[in-house]
Design a protein around this motif. Structure first.
Motif, short mmCIF file in Angstrom:
data_model
loop_
_atom_site.label_atom_id
_atom_site.label_comp_id
_atom_site.label_asym_id
_atom_site.label_seq_id
_atom_site.Cartn_x
_atom_site.Cartn_y
_atom_site.Cartn_z
N ASP A 136 0.83 -1.22 0.00
CA ASP A 136 0.00 0.00 0.00
C ASP A 136 0.85 1.26 0.00
O ASP A 136 0.51 2.26 -0.64
N GLU A 137 1.98 1.21 0.73
CA GLU A 137 2.88 2.36 0.77
C GLU A 137 3.50 2.60 -0.60
O GLU A 137 3.58 3.74 -1.08
N LEU A 138 3.93 1.52 -1.24
CA LEU A 138 4.54 1.61 -2.56
C LEU A 138 3.54 2.18 -3.57
O LEU A 138 3.89 3.02 -4.40
N SER A 139 2.31 1.72 -3.51
CA SER A 139 1.29 2.21 -4.42
C SER A 139 1.11 3.72 -4.30
O SER A 139 1.00 4.44 -5.29
N ARG A 140 1.12 4.21 -3.04
CA ARG A 140 0.96 5.65 -2.83
C ARG A 140 2.17 6.43 -3.33
O ARG A 140 2.04 7.50 -3.92
N VAL A 141 3.36 5.87 -3.12
CA VAL A 141 4.58 6.54 -3.61
C VAL A 141 4.56 6.61 -5.14
O VAL A 141 4.87 7.66 -5.73
N ILE A 142 4.20 5.50 -5.79
CA ILE A 142 4.12 5.49 -7.25
C ILE A 142 3.14 6.54 -7.75
O ILE A 142 3.38 7.24 -8.74
N GLU A 143 2.02 6.67 -7.04
CA GLU A 143 1.00 7.65 -7.42
C GLU A 143 1.56 9.07 -7.39
O GLU A 143 1.25 9.90 -8.25
N LYS A 144 2.44 9.35 -6.40
CA LYS A 144 2.96 10.71 -6.23
C LYS A 144 4.14 11.03 -7.15
O LYS A 144 4.46 12.20 -7.37
N ILE A 145 4.79 10.01 -7.67
CA ILE A 145 5.96 10.22 -8.52
C ILE A 145 5.57 10.96 -9.80
O ILE A 145 4.53 10.70 -10.38
N GLN A 146 6.43 11.89 -10.21
CA GLN A 146 6.23 12.61 -11.47
C GLN A 146 7.30 12.18 -12.47
O GLN A 146 8.47 12.04 -12.12
N ALA A 147 6.89 11.94 -13.71
CA ALA A 147 7.83 11.59 -14.78
C ALA A 147 8.10 12.82 -15.63
O ALA A 147 7.16 13.53 -16.03
N LYS A 148 9.36 13.11 -15.89
CA LYS A 148 9.73 14.30 -16.65
C LYS A 148 10.73 13.94 -17.75
O LYS A 148 11.61 13.10 -17.54
N GLN A 149 10.59 14.58 -18.90
CA GLN A 149 11.45 14.33 -20.04
C GLN A 149 12.44 15.50 -20.20
O GLN A 149 12.06 16.66 -20.07
N TYR A 150 13.69 15.16 -20.51
CA TYR A 150 14.71 16.18 -20.74
C TYR A 150 15.51 15.83 -21.99
O TYR A 150 15.92 14.68 -22.17
N SER A 151 15.72 16.82 -22.84
CA SER A 151 16.54 16.60 -24.02
C SER A 151 18.01 16.86 -23.67
O SER A 151 18.32 17.50 -22.66
N ARG A 152 18.88 16.40 -24.50
CA ARG A 152 20.32 16.55 -24.26
C ARG A 152 20.67 18.04 -24.12
O ARG A 152 20.26 18.87 -24.93
N GLY A 153 21.43 18.35 -23.06
CA GLY A 153 21.88 19.72 -22.85
C GLY A 153 20.98 20.57 -21.99
O GLY A 153 21.36 21.66 -21.57
N ALA A 154 19.77 20.08 -21.69
CA ALA A 154 18.84 20.84 -20.83
C ALA A 154 19.05 20.41 -19.39
O ALA A 154 18.90 19.24 -19.06
N PHE A 155 19.44 21.35 -18.53
CA PHE A 155 19.76 20.99 -17.16
C PHE A 155 18.55 20.44 -16.41
O PHE A 155 17.46 20.99 -16.48
N ILE A 156 18.77 19.36 -15.68
CA ILE A 156 17.72 18.78 -14.83
C ILE A 156 17.64 19.55 -13.52
O ILE A 156 16.56 19.88 -13.03
N CYS A 157 18.79 19.84 -12.94
CA CYS A 157 18.88 20.72 -11.78
C CYS A 157 20.25 21.37 -11.80
O CYS A 157 21.19 20.84 -12.41
N GLN A 158 20.37 22.51 -11.13
CA GLN A 158 21.63 23.24 -11.13
C GLN A 158 22.13 23.48 -9.72
O GLN A 158 21.35 23.51 -8.76
N GLU A 159 23.43 23.62 -9.61
CA GLU A 159 24.05 23.91 -8.32
C GLU A 159 23.40 25.14 -7.72
O GLU A 159 23.25 26.17 -8.38
N GLY A 160 22.96 25.02 -6.47
CA GLY A 160 22.30 26.13 -5.79
C GLY A 160 20.78 26.05 -5.79
O GLY A 160 20.12 26.76 -5.04
N ASP A 161 20.21 25.14 -6.60
CA ASP A 161 18.75 24.95 -6.60
C ASP A 161 18.31 24.32 -5.27
O ASP A 161 19.09 23.61 -4.63
N PRO A 162 17.06 24.54 -4.86
CA PRO A 162 16.55 23.87 -3.65
C PRO A 162 16.61 22.35 -3.81
O PRO A 162 16.26 21.81 -4.86
#
Length: 383
Positions: A136-162
């Motif tokens: 049940d815990e896993l099911s809820r975690v899967i529900e909350k997960i977000q899938a995001k697409q990134y192309s080559r060269g587009a930063f996913i996160c940067q130094e200093g981001d929260p």
């Protein structure tokens, strides 16, 4: 009219590509990524129902073989195409739970020599975090997960981001690097499918310490801190799972890079990690008092403390400020004498505590740790 012919020709091109992919999938049935590509093409040419069927098939096969991260990513596509599939997370959690049971049974049989070495199927290692969650815990975690697409060269996160999320690569490859102001880029690591990142900033409540850039088209699964906090309110035992994840992923890394524990084998580090307990203190609280018995060593998981002493006139002398990853309390454990300084909380802290009995056992089995601490103490005294 030109648009009509363009669509006609591109449609024919996609159909040929689709047939080629189906042939490859037939010859390589264990390559589930081919099924995902077939689903992508079916969606592109407008065959939504067929695409959904193929995506569901790919998700099921991924989960049955233990590739939960990839299965979650495909499930997110299914929900985007058909939001009515609300039970899909429960089904996936159930499939993975059954897979984990089979994995554990297989390992147990191998340990009992009930399966010949040449007959034993390769066992996929458990996935950090997910493998310790109940269904049940896993099911809820899967529900909350977000899938995001990134192309080559587009930063996913940067130094200093929260650092408010944990990220997992479901497809692709990324480089982690730092780039000091005016300096050259310093590559730290290259991660690929199935790897986690971002957990240090997540647990220490700090900002990202490096930048992450895709080296190719990449898909990321992201778990936000606020979503995990909501899940913990519903399932309090998830906090214990997160603590274990912290020990395995963050604290273990701190031990590897610490001069104190570099000589430990992975199994010795695991045994040591099990002995650490979590302690929390609010701002302005006193963790250690000068003159008190030395009964433990602490590693800072989150927050900041101040180390200070008091002179004969009662004036406060600040010795150091310590943050995430720093440790304190080791001098009294080494010398057997009372604490030589006090430690006060500047920001609410979470500390990992190692008791004296466990520390003494480490010293008994690893005399090199004693030598390192003695050298460190001598340097402090000379300073």
């Amino acid at each position: 009219m030109a648009g009509f012919f363009d669509g006609l020709f591109s449609g024919g091109k996609y159909e040929k590509e689709l047939q080629d992919l189906k042939k490859k999938a037939a010859h390589d049935p264990k390559n589930f990524h081919l099924l995902v590509r077939i689903g992508d093409l079916l969606e592109k040419i407008g065959k939504r129902a067929e695409a959904l069927e193929v995506y569901r098939k790919a998700s099921k096969k991924y989960a049955q073989k233990g590739f939960l991260v990839q299965a979650i990513a495909v499930n997110k596509v299914v929900l985007r195409l058909d939001p009515t599939q609300s039970k899909i997370h429960d089904q996936l959690a159930d499939l993975y739970a059954k897979r984990e049971m089979v994995r554990e049974e297989t390992l147990e049989r191998e340990r009992s020599n009930l399966v010949a070495e040449e007959e034993a199927a390769p066992v996929i290692p458990p996935i950090p975090l997910f493998c310790d969650l109940k269904k049940d815990e896993l099911s809820r975690v899967i529900e909350k997960i977000q899938a995001k697409q990134y192309s080559r060269g587009a930063f996913i996160c940067q130094e200093g981001d929260p650092g408010d999320s944990i990220l997992i690569i479901s497809r692709g490859k990324v480089e982690i690097f730092r780039q000091p102001a005016g300096g050259e880029r310093i590559s730290l690591n290259v991660l690929q499918e199935g790897d986690f990142f971002g957990e240090f900033a997540f647990f220490s409540n700090s900002r990202r310490q490096a930048t992450v850039e895709p080296l190719e088209d990449t898909e990321i699964l992201e778990i936000k801190k606020k979503d995990l906090q909501e899940i913990i309110e519903e399932f309090p035992s998830v906090s214990d799972v997160l603590l274990k994840f912290y020990k395995d992923r963050v604290l273990d890394n701190l031990l590897v890079t610490s001069t104190l524990f570099q000589s430990f084998t992975p199994q010795e580090r695991k045994n040591l990690l099990d002995k650490f307990t979590l302690k929390e203190f609010p701002a302005e609280a006193t963790v250690l008092e000068e003159g008190s018995p030395g009964d433990s060593l602490y590693i800072i998981k989150k927050g900041e403390v101040e180390v200070f002493t008091t002179d004969a006139q009662g004036a406060t002398l600040v010795l150091a400020r310590l943050q995430e990853g720093d440790f304190f309390g080791e001098i009294s454990l080494l010398t057997g004498k009372p604490r030589t300084a006090s430690v006060k909380v500047l920001q609410p802290v979470e500390l990992m505590r190692l008791a004296k009995n466990d520390f003494d056992q480490i010293i008994h089995n690893h005399l090199e740790v004693l030598k390192i601490l003695e050298d460190s103490l001598q340097l402090r005294l000379e300073g």
